[in-house]
Design a protein around this motif. Structure first.
Motif, PDB file in Angstrom:
ATOM      1  N   LEU A 240     -54.941  61.366 -33.144  1.00 43.99           N
ATOM      2  CA  LEU A 240     -53.596  60.443 -33.276  1.00 43.99           C
ATOM      3  C   LEU A 240     -53.624  60.230 -35.101  1.00 43.99           C
ATOM      4  O   LEU A 240     -52.620  59.593 -35.304  1.00 43.99           O
ATOM      5  CB  LEU A 240     -53.928  58.975 -32.502  1.00 43.99           C
ATOM      6  N   LEU A 241     -54.603  60.674 -35.556  1.00 43.90           N
ATOM      7  CA  LEU A 241     -54.675  60.573 -37.140  1.00 43.90           C
ATOM      8  C   LEU A 241     -54.577  61.700 -38.081  1.00 43.90           C
ATOM      9  O   LEU A 241     -54.712  61.810 -39.236  1.00 43.90           O
ATOM     10  CB  LEU A 241     -55.916  59.671 -37.529  1.00 43.90           C
ATOM     11  N   THR A 242     -54.113  62.688 -37.329  1.00 38.11           N
ATOM     12  CA  THR A 242     -53.871  64.299 -37.770  1.00 38.11           C
ATOM     13  C   THR A 242     -53.027  64.426 -38.806  1.00 38.11           C
ATOM     14  O   THR A 242     -53.165  65.229 -39.688  1.00 38.11           O
ATOM     15  CB  THR A 242     -53.739  65.292 -36.893  1.00 38.11           C
ATOM     16  N   ASP A 243     -52.103  63.532 -39.008  1.00 38.03           N
ATOM     17  CA  ASP A 243     -51.116  63.409 -40.089  1.00 38.03           C
ATOM     18  C   ASP A 243     -51.701  62.877 -41.480  1.00 38.03           C
ATOM     19  O   ASP A 243     -51.078  63.004 -42.627  1.00 38.03           O
ATOM     20  CB  ASP A 243     -49.957  62.303 -39.739  1.00 38.03           C
ATOM     21  N   PHE A 244     -52.753  62.255 -41.306  1.00 33.61           N
ATOM     22  CA  PHE A 244     -53.553  61.743 -42.385  1.00 33.61           C
ATOM     23  C   PHE A 244     -55.213  62.335 -42.956  1.00 33.61           C
ATOM     24  O   PHE A 244     -55.187  62.583 -44.030  1.00 33.61           O
ATOM     25  CB  PHE A 244     -53.760  60.228 -42.369  1.00 33.61           C
ATOM     26  N   VAL A 245     -55.791  62.736 -41.796  1.00 37.91           N
ATOM     27  CA  VAL A 245     -56.979  63.640 -41.944  1.00 37.91           C
ATOM     28  C   VAL A 245     -56.938  64.676 -41.051  1.00 37.91           C
ATOM     29  O   VAL A 245     -56.220  64.742 -39.807  1.00 37.91           O
ATOM     30  CB  VAL A 245     -57.940  62.454 -41.970  1.00 37.91           C
ATOM     31  N   THR A 246     -57.636  65.570 -41.429  1.00 40.13           N
ATOM     32  CA  THR A 246     -57.724  66.731 -40.533  1.00 40.13           C
ATOM     33  C   THR A 246     -58.665  66.462 -39.580  1.00 40.13           C
ATOM     34  O   THR A 246     -59.409  65.441 -39.425  1.00 40.13           O
ATOM     35  CB  THR A 246     -58.549  68.039 -41.337  1.00 40.13           C
ATOM     36  N   MET A 247     -58.358  67.207 -38.154  1.00 40.60           N
ATOM     37  CA  MET A 247     -59.338  66.865 -37.125  1.00 40.60           C
ATOM     38  C   MET A 247     -60.715  67.071 -37.173  1.00 40.60           C
ATOM     39  O   MET A 247     -61.646  66.316 -36.637  1.00 40.60           O
ATOM     40  CB  MET A 247     -58.750  67.380 -35.791  1.00 40.60           C
ATOM     41  N   GLY A 248     -61.098  68.230 -37.809  1.00 40.73           N
ATOM     42  CA  GLY A 248     -62.460  68.527 -37.819  1.00 40.73           C
ATOM     43  C   GLY A 248     -63.098  68.910 -36.502  1.00 40.73           C
ATOM     44  O   GLY A 248     -62.150  68.892 -35.484  1.00 40.73           O
ATOM     45  N   SER A 249     -64.126  69.364 -36.524  1.00 41.17           N
ATOM     46  CA  SER A 249     -64.970  69.554 -35.234  1.00 41.17           C
ATOM     47  C   SER A 249     -65.268  68.603 -34.216  1.00 41.17           C
ATOM     48  O   SER A 249     -65.230  67.534 -34.733  1.00 41.17           O
ATOM     49  CB  SER A 249     -66.364  70.420 -35.373  1.00 41.17           C
ATOM     50  N   ASN A 250     -65.574  68.783 -33.090  1.00 41.94           N
ATOM     51  CA  ASN A 250     -65.578  67.833 -31.750  1.00 41.94           C
ATOM     52  C   ASN A 250     -67.066  67.194 -32.160  1.00 41.94           C
ATOM     53  O   ASN A 250     -67.159  66.078 -31.506  1.00 41.94           O
ATOM     54  CB  ASN A 250     -65.586  68.515 -30.636  1.00 41.94           C
ATOM     55  N   TYR A 251     -67.901  67.776 -33.090  1.00 42.27           N
ATOM     56  CA  TYR A 251     -69.103  66.986 -33.264  1.00 42.27           C
ATOM     57  C   TYR A 251     -69.102  66.086 -34.394  1.00 42.27           C
ATOM     58  O   TYR A 251     -70.126  65.402 -34.708  1.00 42.27           O
ATOM     59  CB  TYR A 251     -70.258  68.039 -33.482  1.00 42.27           C
ATOM     60  N   ARG A 252     -68.129  66.046 -35.268  1.00 44.46           N
ATOM     61  CA  ARG A 252     -67.818  65.305 -36.370  1.00 44.46           C
ATOM     62  C   ARG A 252     -68.026  63.817 -36.120  1.00 44.46           C
ATOM     63  O   ARG A 252     -69.063  63.233 -36.829  1.00 44.46           O
ATOM     64  CB  ARG A 252     -66.620  65.575 -37.018  1.00 44.46           C
ATOM     65  N   GLU A 253     -67.497  63.191 -35.241  1.00 48.06           N
ATOM     66  CA  GLU A 253     -67.495  61.797 -35.067  1.00 48.06           C
ATOM     67  C   GLU A 253     -69.329  61.382 -34.546  1.00 48.06           C
ATOM     68  O   GLU A 253     -69.536  60.498 -34.905  1.00 48.06           O
ATOM     69  CB  GLU A 253     -66.680  61.411 -33.937  1.00 48.06           C
ATOM     70  N   TYR A 254     -69.887  62.395 -33.599  1.00 43.62           N
ATOM     71  CA  TYR A 254     -71.077  61.972 -33.328  1.00 43.62           C
ATOM     72  C   TYR A 254     -71.996  61.862 -34.602  1.00 43.62           C
ATOM     73  O   TYR A 254     -72.868  61.352 -34.817  1.00 43.62           O
ATOM     74  CB  TYR A 254     -71.480  63.326 -32.303  1.00 43.62           C
ATOM     75  N   LEU A 255     -71.717  63.148 -35.355  1.00 40.86           N
ATOM     76  CA  LEU A 255     -72.624  63.169 -36.696  1.00 40.86           C
ATOM     77  C   LEU A 255     -72.186  61.812 -37.747  1.00 40.86           C
ATOM     78  O   LEU A 255     -73.218  61.344 -38.327  1.00 40.86           O
ATOM     79  CB  LEU A 255     -72.311  64.347 -37.571  1.00 40.86           C
ATOM     80  N   ILE A 256     -70.980  61.478 -37.725  1.00 37.55           N
ATOM     81  CA  ILE A 256     -70.801  60.082 -38.369  1.00 37.55           C
ATOM     82  C   ILE A 256     -71.329  59.045 -37.974  1.00 37.55           C
ATOM     83  O   ILE A 256     -71.954  58.224 -38.583  1.00 37.55           O
ATOM     84  CB  ILE A 256     -69.205  59.950 -38.579  1.00 37.55           C
ATOM     85  N   CYS A 257     -71.446  58.888 -36.674  1.00 37.27           N
ATOM     86  CA  CYS A 257     -71.971  57.595 -35.826  1.00 37.27           C
ATOM     87  C   CYS A 257     -73.459  57.525 -36.229  1.00 37.27           C
ATOM     88  O   CYS A 257     -74.074  56.556 -36.359  1.00 37.27           O
ATOM     89  CB  CYS A 257     -71.593  57.446 -34.462  1.00 37.27           C
ATOM     90  N   GLY A 258     -73.868  58.773 -35.904  1.00 37.92           N
ATOM     91  CA  GLY A 258     -75.434  58.880 -36.115  1.00 37.92           C
ATOM     92  C   GLY A 258     -75.934  58.808 -37.596  1.00 37.92           C
ATOM     93  O   GLY A 258     -77.084  58.036 -37.655  1.00 37.92           O
ATOM     94  N   GLY A 259     -75.048  59.311 -38.416  1.00 38.82           N
ATOM     95  CA  GLY A 259     -75.469  59.350 -39.908  1.00 38.82           C
ATOM     96  C   GLY A 259     -75.497  57.763 -40.189  1.00 38.82           C
ATOM     97  O   GLY A 259     -76.397  57.428 -40.955  1.00 38.82           O
ATOM     98  N   GLN A 260     -74.637  56.928 -39.640  1.00 35.05           N
ATOM     99  CA  GLN A 260     -74.813  55.398 -40.037  1.00 35.05           C
ATOM    100  C   GLN A 260     -75.873  54.988 -39.393  1.00 35.05           C
ATOM    101  O   GLN A 260     -76.328  54.157 -40.248  1.00 35.05           O
ATOM    102  CB  GLN A 260     -73.302  54.557 -39.612  1.00 35.05           C
ATOM    103  N   LEU A 261     -76.420  55.431 -38.428  1.00 32.52           N
ATOM    104  CA  LEU A 261     -77.401  54.585 -37.602  1.00 32.52           C
ATOM    105  C   LEU A 261     -78.803  54.987 -38.792  1.00 32.52           C
ATOM    106  O   LEU A 261     -79.616  54.074 -38.939  1.00 32.52           O
ATOM    107  CB  LEU A 261     -77.895  55.183 -36.547  1.00 32.52           C
ATOM    108  N   PHE A 262     -78.787  56.303 -39.191  1.00 34.40           N
ATOM    109  CA  PHE A 262     -79.859  56.677 -40.180  1.00 34.40           C
ATOM    110  C   PHE A 262     -79.655  56.068 -41.402  1.00 34.40           C
ATOM    111  O   PHE A 262     -80.789  55.446 -41.877  1.00 34.40           O
ATOM    112  CB  PHE A 262     -79.742  58.365 -40.272  1.00 34.40           C
TER     113      PHE A 262
END
Length: 272
Positions: A154-176
């Motif tokens: 729903l935000l592709t007008d503002f940021v690119t979609m990226g891979s399906n793993y991007r959000e997993y990496l972002i969430c996991g990255g914040q934990l780390f």
């Protein structure tokens, strides 16, 4: 509905969940008016019968006539089966009991990070069990990332979609990222903080779900999705500040929490 008399359930008065459902048992007549007490204020006649630490871990139900004590999900099954006998065969079915025991333990041993409250001085706390905290972190991480992938469409007008793993990496990255910082700052708070932080992320993702569903039926403007997302992020930041105060962590973890998200946003915009 039959009332289970001569029994007292011992709940944690620092746990809003425990307070609510034990009060409901009394209100709807499953337990008598005197059938509910906080384990922190355990009556003297019950005190010698109960394993105090186990009662803090898993809710205890005491038969005041025989002295028999049950703990955890078996306490709840006993109350419900007596009030509604129809469920008794289900509560004797081994596989169902096992699954519910694990689910109960998962919630009970994480309840202080799901809905945190100020801890009273010298109060008896649940035993910390690492396997349940790690399971909680993995569960909230996976569900949060999955929902964020849907919302990213729903935000592709503002940021690119990226891979399906991007959000997993972002969430996991914040934990780390946050895990490293708190390990140097207040190592003894590591698992409580990470559990509380992931509860915030999980709750925030759940607040995005209604918009994901409504988008299938209504034609929202792209700017609406961005504004709603930023509003949820703002609420999450405020909740992070509140929980950090309860954990007596000051401002550092809230600042680094926001800093990580700004760094990630910057990288996404640069790479878009």
């Amino acid at each position: 509905m039959k009332t289970l008399n001569n029994h007292v359930i011992l709940f944690d008065n620092e746990c809003p969940i425990c307070y609510a459902y034990t009060k409901a048992f009394v209100k709807i007549g499953m337990l008598s008016q005197s059938g509910r007490e906080a384990y922190q204020e355990m009556p003297s006649n019950i005190c010698p019968l109960v394993n105090h630490q186990k009662a803090a871990d898993e809710i205890a139900l005491v038969n005041t006539e025989t002295g028999e004590v049950t703990y955890g999900i078996k306490s709840l099954f006993k109350i419900i089966a007596y009030a509604i006998p129809f469920f008794k065969p289900l509560f004797l079915f081994g596989p169902f009991v096992y699954v519910m025991q694990q689910l109960y333990a998962f919630i009970s041993y994480n309840r202080k990070v799901i809905i945190p409250v100020a801890i009273k001085e010298n109060s008896l706390q649940p035993t910390f069990k690492l396997r349940y905290r790690i399971t909680f972190l993995l569960f909230t991480w996976s569900i949060t990332a999955y929902i964020l992938i849907d919302y990213a469409h729903l935000l592709t007008d503002f940021v690119t979609m990226g891979s399906n793993y991007r959000e997993y990496l972002i969430c996991g990255g914040q934990l780390f990222f946050q895990g490293i910082i708190i390990s140097f700052y207040r190592k003894e708070k590591l698992w409580d903080y990470l559990g509380s932080m992931m509860t915030i992320s999980f709750a925030g993702s759940l607040l995005l779900l209604p918009i994901i569903v409504l988008d299938k039926y209504f034609n929202f403007q792209p700017l609406f999705f961005l504004i709603y997302f930023l509003m949820i992020a703002g609420l999450m930041f405020l909740e992070h500040i509140r929980r950090s105060k309860l954990l007596k962590l000051g401002w550092l973890m809230s600042v680094t929490w926001a800093l990580y998200r700004l760094i990630v946003l910057g990288l996404i915009l640069i790479l878009s």
